[in-house]
Design an enzyme around this catalytic site. Structure first.
Site, PDB file in Angstrom:
ATOM      1  NE  ARG A 101     -32.255  -0.018  13.540  1.00 53.07           N
ATOM      2  CZ  ARG A 101     -30.789  -0.437  13.910  1.00 53.07           C
ATOM      3  NH1 ARG A 101     -30.618  -1.268  14.794  1.00 53.07           N
ATOM      4  NH2 ARG A 101     -29.935   0.321  13.177  1.00 53.07           N
TER       5      ARG A 101
ATOM      6  CG  HIS B  54     -30.601   1.160  20.624  1.00 51.13           C
ATOM      7  ND1 HIS B  54     -31.636   1.674  19.567  1.00 51.13           N
ATOM      8  CD2 HIS B  54     -29.656   0.363  19.939  1.00 51.13           C
ATOM      9  CE1 HIS B  54     -31.170   1.354  18.360  1.00 51.13           C
ATOM     10  NE2 HIS B  54     -30.127   0.587  18.423  1.00 51.13           N
TER      11      HIS B  54
END
Length: 310
Positions: free
Chosen positions: A225, A273
């Site tokens: 993350r 991502h």
């Protein structure tokens, strides 16, 4: 009829609906915001749900994340207590993330950034490669994805170290735990692959102090993350040369702002991502399996421990 709410600002509903129908024809799927009578909804399949949405479903029995992590659900301050939350653990998602991680390691290990620079200058410059069996790689996080990455790196011949909350027994992988274990891993690994869950304990773990413990000229690879990285600390370590390069798929702010230094930094590689995409025809089976288990009174798969955050 069993009723599911589907909600995601990012995932293609036109692919999820037929995949869910194929996996469980008797399931009624209602797509947010067209939910009808909310008291009829028992299950939720969500990503980044709006504040209070889940609390507005009085008969909710289970929340299934459309992501490997659940921080996007836990961020809701009105999240109802007592409703089980399940992580998306999917073999194809795992395989995609492992592919991305291995590519990132090899990108640096085989000097592709330097060869690309040489190509731009039309320079023929052969480099002597590192000896893989004497090259250490660290993997932060040894859940389903991290374990798969560690095993595959070991098969490729790297010396692999893993760090996790509890000791792990993985063939050809040295297990580390605790603060001392993290220090030991950092001090010997040329490549650091982060795939930790984001919790209060792991937020900002890639900071000035941890990066300084890595060998000079090492590389950071993050597909966990964005919140694991202190951006200004990583940029400073890149600018002073202590960290030789970074391959990043996740960021503190997404989409990554156009003015962010990562975009133009010569030693940073950015992907938007995409390390692990959730392919509905595979992941729908995971979601439906948990619905069927709940209906049968069986334990749910990959249930989140709210206290641990994963």
């Amino acid at each position: 009829m069993t009723t599911l709410m589907y909600q995601s600002p990012d995932d293609p509903v036109e692919l999820w609906l037929p995949a869910l129908e194929q996996a469980m024809p008797e399931l009624e799927v209602r797509v947010y915001p067209d939910l009808g009578d909310r008291s009829e909804i028992e299950y939720a399949l969500v990503y980044k749900p709006p504040r209070g949405l889940l609390a507005s479903l009085p008969k909710l029995r289970m929340i299934q994340s459309i992501a490997a992590g659940c921080d996007h659900i836990l961020a809701d301050p009105e999240l109802p207590e007592g409703i089980p939350i399940c992580r998306m653990v999917d073999d194809y998602l795992r395989d995609m993330m492992s592919e991305w991680a291995l590519y990132a390691v090899l990108h640096f290990h085989r000097d592709f950034p330097d060869y690309r620079d040489d190509q731009a200058r039309a320079v023929w410059n052969r480099r002597w490669p590192l000896y893989t069996p004497e090259t250490d790689v660290g993997v932060l996080g040894l859940g389903a994805i991290g374990t798969d990455i560690a095993r595959k790196l070991a098969v490729m011949g790297f010396r692999v170290h893993g760090w996790s909350g509890s000791p792990k027994q993985i063939d050809a992988v040295t297990s580390h735990t605790g603060a001392d274990g993290l220090d030991a891993l950092l001090r010997q690994c040329r490549y650091l692959v982060n795939v930790l869950p984001l919790t209060e304990q792991t937020r900002g773990i890639l900071s000035r102090d941890t990066l300084a413990k890595m060998p000079a000229g090492s590389f950071v690879i993050n597909l966990g993350r964005g919140g694991h990285v202190v951006d200004e600390d990583l940029l400073a370590a890149l600018d002073n040369g202590h960290i030789a390069g970074a391959f990043l798929d996740v960021f503190n702010s997404e989409p990554l702002p156009a003015e962010h230094a990562y975009w133009s930094h010569p030693r940073v590689w950015v992907t938007p991502h995409v390390a692990g995409e959730l392919v509905p025809r595979s992941c729908a089976k995971t979601a439906v399996a948990n619905i069927r288990r709940d209906l049968a009174g069986e334990p749910l798969l990959h249930r989140l421990d709210r206290d641990r955050g994963y």
